[in-house]
Structures are given as structure tokens and as C-alpha cells.
Design an enzyme around this catalytic site. Structure first.
Site, mmCIF file in Angstrom:
data_model
loop_
_atom_site.group_PDB
_atom_site.id
_atom_site.type_symbol
_atom_site.label_atom_id
_atom_site.label_comp_id
_atom_site.label_asym_id
_atom_site.label_seq_id
_atom_site.Cartn_x
_atom_site.Cartn_y
_atom_site.Cartn_z
ATOM 1 C CG PHE A 196 -2.024 -0.994 1.067
ATOM 2 C CD1 PHE A 196 -3.005 -0.822 0.111
ATOM 3 C CD2 PHE A 196 -2.036 -2.135 1.841
ATOM 4 C CE1 PHE A 196 -3.995 -1.769 -0.050
ATOM 5 C CE2 PHE A 196 -3.011 -3.088 1.686
ATOM 6 C CZ PHE A 196 -3.997 -2.911 0.739
ATOM 7 C CB CYS A 197 -0.098 4.593 -1.001
ATOM 8 S SG CYS A 197 0.640 5.946 -1.812
ATOM 9 N N PRO A 198 2.501 4.343 1.248
ATOM 10 C CG PRO A 198 4.147 5.399 2.519
ATOM 11 C CD PRO A 198 2.921 4.538 2.634
ATOM 12 C CG ASP B 205 -1.758 2.240 -3.181
ATOM 13 O OD1 ASP B 205 -2.226 1.636 -2.228
ATOM 14 O OD2 ASP B 205 -1.906 3.462 -3.373
ATOM 15 C CG ASP C 6 1.843 9.591 -2.961
ATOM 16 O OD1 ASP C 6 1.101 10.577 -2.902
ATOM 17 O OD2 ASP C 6 2.102 8.852 -2.003
#
Lengths: 377, 72
Positions: free
Chosen positions: B9-11, B36, B42
Site C-alpha cells: 500500500f501507498c507509500p 496502489d 504520489d
């Protein structure tokens, strides 16, 4: 008799050893843990050594006392893994043969990797570092404190923002919060690594006047000018710098030619077998598995590895899989905390900030020794 | 260099890219794979801020490949 060798007596290695000792009959396998110090350290407690008055010795126990009797503990440092010959060489010349090897050595702090770090930065990623930080905080009478990380990845992604909250609480209790400017520098696009939790942390920062800057990835520190510079081109001054040190994978992994460029051991994120050698497993902070580097991840991964090794040694198909589960508690100060739980398929649900999770963290700190290393939970 | 951060998952994917950029040589191309959705915002944002070049984003089945050139 089959031989299982486990490198590292941290949370992951200890649980694997104890679960194997429970599941395998003595005549099925000999289980050996190799650990450099023979001391088991509860790292989540470091923050309380730095920001409260937790006694460092409360966070350390003899590894021997945490291992089941039939697990052999060898004090020594592995200096070479011979994956083809299925042997581990120790610094004192001992050679251990294995049928299955578990690498559970954790991450290595490498302060030399960031120019100026050693001269300038404080941290709470070791017992010694935490005790020194406590002294510096006690002597601090006012000015600007910068909280950040030297590089990614690092252990316990929420720890820097937790430290910023702890600083606010610490100086509020001392009655000089108005003289202290806390500036948090995040390497990422937001202050908190996990997006669903970020708004909660941003609110806490706003309420307690903790300033933040995003996309700040440190490139160097200038100890004389007291400035930290980023690869994005910014320079930020400080009076006291609290910076999570640079991390790399385990030295023996790197020196045996098994690591990637950061020294992390390439590992299948489901089976936890290393990508190059199916008879070598790896868990926790020393791997390149794309989850938080945390004791909780190592804890859940240890169970999968123990099941897989039992299946392997009995000639059965190994079906256990790690689902990416991680959970953690953060202490935001003022008797408030948040907890998060997530896996590869399920992001964390935005949690409420409150007393319950603060108590959860304190409770875990107390019951860890009884429940976790033994593999009871 | 390929950085496979699918399932993270982000990040996670952005962290993998920052780690990769630090380890790469100037002029080297990197690919980060992410499943993601947050990465789409991002990763280009960070590349721009850090002064590198986004050579392309390739959509694959269930993930995207971000191709990045280290410029400095």
C-alpha cells in the site's frame, strides 16, 4: 537428524525456534539459534527510554530464558552463509550445517551512510541512542527541534511522527512548550506513511502546533551550521536534530552475496522463502518483503515459516502463506493512542484516537515477554 | 532496475522508488511497479519535486509501471 539453523534471536527468530520445538519431535530435528549477544531486546520500548523514565534494563532479557529448553543457543556472529554447501560459518570458525536456514537478523543501523549524521544527530533506535537523547532533552531549554529520518526504508514507519508527538507532550509537561519549535520532515507525500491514518495524525500535529514539511529526503547534515539538506534541494536549520539513522540489511547477507543493493534479502512475500534458495527462509526487517519493518510483521511471518519448515521436514506440501498482516500501536501523548491493522489486501481503517489504544500499547509492553517470544499469540 | 512494489500500500511504492533512486547512478532508468492507486498521484509529484524525469506510466493488468530516469 534434520538440522534447522535460525540466525538472530529477535522476535521473529525466537518465535520460529519455539514453535518448531513445540511442533517437531526431538528426534525429527535439531533446532539451533545463533545470536551475537544472547540478549533479547524489546525495541518498541526505546521511545519510553528517550521520552519518559523507562529503565533500559527493563527492555532486555536473556535469550536463553525465552527459548524452549531443547533449542540450542549458540552465541556467535554468522559471517558467511554458504547457500550451495548448506552451511553457516561463524566468526570463531564454527561451521553449522543446515537442512533449513532461517535468516531473522533484522536491519542494521548504518550511521556512516549519511554525511554529518554521526556528529550531529540524535536518535531513539538503540538503547544507547535513546539514553543519550534523554540527556540532551533534559538539557534542552528552548529552540528548534527537527524530527526526521535519514533514509527509507526504516524500522517502524510511524515512529518519527510518534516521536514528534512525544516531544510535544514532554515539553508541555516541563512547562516550556512555548519555547520549543517542533518541525517534522517527512520523506513522503504526507506526514504519516499510511494514507488512511494520515488525517488523524495531521489533526494531532495541527492541534499541538507541530510544523511539518513533506518530501524531505535527507542528503546530508552540516553539524557546524546546524542545517539538514535534502535530495529535493531544501535546507532546514535545527538546534537539536532527532533523525532515524540510515538502515541496511544484515551484514552477513550482504557479504555472502545474497542481498540486493540495500543489503535486503530478496524473499517471496507469501511463502517467505528466499527467492534464490528455497531451503532458506527469511523474515522481518532483513528482507525486501513490501510491508512495514516491524516486530509485528516478524511475529506473524514466524508462524508461517515454522509451519512451512515442519511440512518440509516431514515431506508434506508446505501450504502456509503470509498475508501481509501487520499491526501496531502509536502513543500520541496525553494518554491517547491509535492502533492500525492491515494486510496485503486490506488497508488500515482510519482509527479513532483515544485512551483505549494508549492502554493497548502499555498493556502489550507489559505482556510481551510472557506471550510473544513463546509464540503463544 | 525494477522495483516490484505490487501488493504494497501507498507509500510503499514511493518508498521503494526513493530507495532505488538513492542507490542508482545518474542517468540510470528505474521502473517501479505499483498496484496502489495512490501511487499515480504520489510518484509523479515526488519525481517532479526531486528533479528527476518521468519517462512514462504503462498500465498493465492490475498494476502500473512507472519508468523514471535519475537526472542528478
Amino acid at each position: 537428524m534434520k538440522k534447522v539453523v535460525i540466525l538472530g534471536g529477535g522476535v521473529g527468530g525466537t518465535i520460529v525456534a519455539n514453535l518448531l520445538a513445540k511442533k517437531l519431535r526431538p528426534e525429527e530435528a535439531e533446532i539451533t539459534v545463533v545470536d551475537k549477544t544472547g540478549k533479547h531486546v524489546y525495541q518498541p520500548g526505546f521511545v519510553y527510554v528517550a521520552f519518559e523514565h523507562k529503565k533500559p534494563e527493563k527492555l532486555v532479557r536473556d535469550e536463553r530464558r525465552l527459548l524452549r529448553k531443547r533449542v540450542k543457543l549458540v552465541l556467535g556472529e554468522a559471517v558467511k552463509i554458504d547457500a550451495e554447501g548448506k552451511q553457516v560459518h561463524l566468526a570463531d570458525g564454527t561451521v553449522l550445517d543446515y537442512d533449513r536456514l532461517v535468516v531473522a537478523l533484522g536491519a542494521r543501523l548504518t550511521p556512516d551512510e549519511l554525511p554529518g549524521y554521526k556528529e550531529a544527530a540524535h536518535h531513539f533506535y538503540s538503547l544507547e541512542g535513546s539514553m543519550e537523547l534523554r540527556k540532551s532533552l533534559e538539557a534542552f531549554q528552548g529552540g528548534k527541534i527537527v524530527v526526521t529520518v535519514a533514509s527509507v526504508p526504516y524500522k517502524c514507519p510511524p515512529a518519527p511522527s510518534e516521536a514528534a508527538c512525544q516531544l510535544d507532550y514532554y515539553f508541555t509537561k516541563r512547562g516550556i512548550r512555548d519555547k520549543v519549535d517542533i518541525h517534522f520532515l517527512s520523506p513522503l507525500s504526507r506526514v504519516f506513511p499510511l494514507e488512511p491514518v494520515n488525517p488523524v495524525v495531521e489533526q494531532v500535529f495541527a492541534k499541538h502546533h507541530i510544523r511539518s514539511t513533506i518530501f524531505f529526503n535527507a542528503e546530508s547534515v552540516d553539524p557546524e551550521k546546524r542545517i539538514v539538506n535534502s535530495i529535493e534541494g531544501e535546507s532546514i536549520p535545527y538546534d537539536l536534530l532527532i533523525m532515524v539513522p540510515p538502515h541496511r540489511g544484515a551484514k552477513v547477507v550482504e557479504e555472502s552475496g545474497l542481498g540486493d543493493r540495500g543489503g535486503w534479502l530478496p524473499t517471496d512475500k507469501f511463502t517467505l522463502r528466499t527467492k534464490a534458495h528455497a531451503d532458506i527462509f527469511a523474515l522481518g526487517d532483513c528482507t525486501d518483503v513490501p510491508v512495514s519493518k516491524s516486530g509485528a510483521a516478524a511475529h506473524f511471518q514466524a508462524k508461517v515459516i515454522a509451519e512451512s519448515i515442519v511440512a518440509d521436514l516431514r515431506g508434506e506440501p508446505a501450504t502456509a502463506r503470509y498475508d501481509g498482516h501487520v499491526m501496531c500501536y502509536c502513543d500520541a501523548g496525553y494518554h491517547k493512542g491509535i492502533s492500525m491493522s492491515f494486510d496485503y489486501e486490506h488497508p488500515p481503517v482510519p482509527p479513532p484516537l483515544g485512551l483505549k489504544d494508549w492502554m493497548g500499547k502499555r498493556f502489550l509492553n507489559r505482556v510481551y515477554w510472557m506471550l510473544v517470544p513463546a509464540g503463544r499469540v | 532496475m525494477i522495483l516490484d512494489a505490487r501488493g504494497s500500500f501507498c507509500p510503499g511504492p514511493l518508498m521503494e522508488l526513493i530507495r532505488g533512486i538513492k542507490q542508482a547512478k545518474v542517468g540510470e532508468e528505474l521502473e517501479v511497479w505499483s498496484s496502489d492507486q495512490g501511487s499515480k498521484k504520489d510518484i509523479p509529484f515526488w519525481i517532479q519535486k526531486a528533479g528527476h524525469q518521468l519517462l512514462g506510466v504503462v498500465e498493465e493488468q492490475g498494476y502500473a509501471r512507472f519508468i523514471v530516469k535519475k537526472l542528478k
